[in-house]
Motif scaffolding. Structure first.
Motif, PDB file in Angstrom:
ATOM      1  N   UNK A  33      -9.104  22.023 -34.392  1.00 59.56           N
ATOM      2  CA  UNK A  33      -9.193  21.732 -32.965  1.00 59.56           C
ATOM      3  C   UNK A  33      -9.908  22.889 -32.257  1.00 59.56           C
ATOM      4  N   UNK A  34     -10.696  22.552 -31.227  1.00 59.29           N
ATOM      5  CA  UNK A  34     -11.330  23.594 -30.410  1.00 59.29           C
ATOM      6  C   UNK A  34     -11.400  23.127 -28.967  1.00 59.29           C
ATOM      7  N   UNK A  35     -11.192  24.073 -28.050  1.00 62.74           N
ATOM      8  CA  UNK A  35     -11.465  23.827 -26.633  1.00 62.74           C
ATOM      9  C   UNK A  35     -12.013  25.112 -26.020  1.00 62.74           C
ATOM     10  N   UNK A  36     -12.429  25.041 -24.776  1.00 64.42           N
ATOM     11  CA  UNK A  36     -13.160  26.134 -24.158  1.00 64.42           C
ATOM     12  C   UNK A  36     -12.423  27.451 -24.092  1.00 64.42           C
ATOM     13  N   UNK A  37     -11.088  27.438 -24.164  1.00 64.42           N
ATOM     14  CA  UNK A  37     -10.316  28.675 -24.082  1.00 64.42           C
ATOM     15  C   UNK A  37     -10.106  29.328 -25.440  1.00 64.42           C
ATOM     16  N   UNK A  38     -10.564  28.690 -26.522  1.00 64.46           N
ATOM     17  CA  UNK A  38     -10.394  29.224 -27.875  1.00 64.46           C
ATOM     18  C   UNK A  38     -11.672  29.915 -28.337  1.00 64.46           C
ATOM     19  N   UNK A  39     -11.512  30.987 -29.105  1.00 63.28           N
ATOM     20  CA  UNK A  39     -12.664  31.705 -29.647  1.00 63.28           C
ATOM     21  C   UNK A  39     -13.219  31.037 -30.898  1.00 63.28           C
ATOM     22  N   UNK A  46      -1.193  24.968 -34.891  1.00 66.00           N
ATOM     23  CA  UNK A  46      -1.166  26.316 -34.340  1.00 66.00           C
ATOM     24  C   UNK A  46      -1.271  26.305 -32.804  1.00 66.00           C
ATOM     25  N   UNK A  47      -1.613  25.136 -32.245  1.00 66.61           N
ATOM     26  CA  UNK A  47      -1.749  25.016 -30.792  1.00 66.61           C
ATOM     27  C   UNK A  47      -0.398  24.646 -30.177  1.00 66.61           C
ATOM     28  N   UNK A  48       0.003  25.403 -29.177  1.00 62.27           N
ATOM     29  CA  UNK A  48       1.313  25.202 -28.558  1.00 62.27           C
ATOM     30  C   UNK A  48       1.482  23.781 -28.031  1.00 62.27           C
ATOM     31  N   UNK A  49       0.442  23.237 -27.389  1.00 57.11           N
ATOM     32  CA  UNK A  49       0.555  21.931 -26.764  1.00 57.11           C
ATOM     33  C   UNK A  49       0.628  20.788 -27.765  1.00 57.11           C
ATOM     34  N   UNK A  50       0.349  21.078 -29.063  1.00 57.87           N
ATOM     35  CA  UNK A  50       0.381  20.032 -30.088  1.00 57.87           C
ATOM     36  C   UNK A  50       1.511  20.216 -31.096  1.00 57.87           C
ATOM     37  N   UNK A  51       2.253  21.301 -30.989  1.00 53.89           N
ATOM     38  CA  UNK A  51       3.306  21.591 -31.960  1.00 53.89           C
ATOM     39  C   UNK A  51       4.327  20.467 -32.062  1.00 53.89           C
ATOM     40  N   UNK A  52       4.619  19.804 -30.941  1.00 53.66           N
ATOM     41  CA  UNK A  52       5.638  18.754 -30.935  1.00 53.66           C
ATOM     42  C   UNK A  52       5.257  17.565 -31.819  1.00 53.66           C
ATOM     43  N   UNK A  53       3.955  17.400 -32.101  1.00 57.68           N
ATOM     44  CA  UNK A  53       3.515  16.293 -32.944  1.00 57.68           C
ATOM     45  C   UNK A  53       3.948  16.459 -34.390  1.00 57.68           C
TER      46      UNK A  53
END
Length: 224
Positions: A33-39, A46-53
């Motif tokens: 996964x990548x978005x503008x705030x990631x390097x 590893x993404x907090x907003x997706x951990x619940x999945x």
């Protein structure tokens, strides 16, 4: 402005998606996964907003070293340890294996490639096999398939190789079982060979018995 997400399936980039759209996709915990705030590209779990999945379903047990995916934008490498790897079967009838420093994508070898490779190998061993039945063929195929390249001379000429269905390197016992499994193909009036055309991984009977697949490399992605 709502955050937009991109995913990478090992072949190409897809997106952008909103977070809600991303949650509805059948992504795995190791999907990139990548978005503008990631390097850099990051695995989904590893993404907090997706951990619940992924919290409700524990990850599969894998005794081999877990390998992390990275984006396919780096140069290739030839220094690969083929002894351990995590295999991933893709929906487009290809597969990829995640080694420590490289991801290699394969397609299943077709019948013509396998037949021509076998004919070349038979020409190589035909004379010693005529003198000593079985032994030369057994040693040739078994030793070549458990070698570092995991391919016979004929397979190397056709750019195909043998892999274990679990992503591990072929061992001598496995390659021996596959060789003698060929005898069953003859005893079943060659039905074992015809299984190739009805198997989604292009496996003949001896491939299924030995848990092996014959593949051709498509591309490789260096991780570092």
């Amino acid at each position: 402005m709502e955050q937009k997400y991109f995913i990478h399936d090992g072949i190409g980039k897809k997106g952008p998606y909103t977070l809600e759209e991303l949650r509805k996709l059948e992504i795995k915990r190791y999907t990139l996964i990548w978005h503008g705030a990631l390097n850099n590209w990051t695995e989904a779990d590893k993404l907090y907003e997706l951990k619940s999945l992924f919290e409700a379903t524990p990850p599969p047990i894998n005794l081999r070293k877990e390998i992390q995916k990275v984006p396919p934008s780096l140069p290739q490498t030839t220094n690969v340890d083929y002894r351990t790897g995590r295999i991933e079967y893709l929906k487009d009838n290809t597969l990829q294996i995640h080694y420590e420093n490289v991801i290699i994508q394969y397609r299943y070898a077709n019948f013509g490639e396998r037949l021509l490779a076998r004919i070349l190998d038979i020409f190589i061993i035909i004379i010693p096999a005529a003198i000593i039945p079985i032994l030369p063929g057994w040693l040739y195929f078994s030793l070549m398939h458990c070698s570092e390249s995991q391919q016979t001379i004929g397979q190397k000429a056709l750019n195909i190789k043998l892999l274990s269905t679990d992503g591990a390197k072929i061992n001598f016992g496995q390659s021996t079982g596959r060789f003698f499994g060929n005898i069953l193909n003859a005893l079943t009036f060659f039905i074992g060979f015809l299984m190739f055309f009805f198997n989604k991984r292009n496996q003949c009977l001896h491939d299924s018995l030995a848990s092996t697949i014959v593949v051709s490399e498509i591309r490789r992605i260096n991780k570092y």
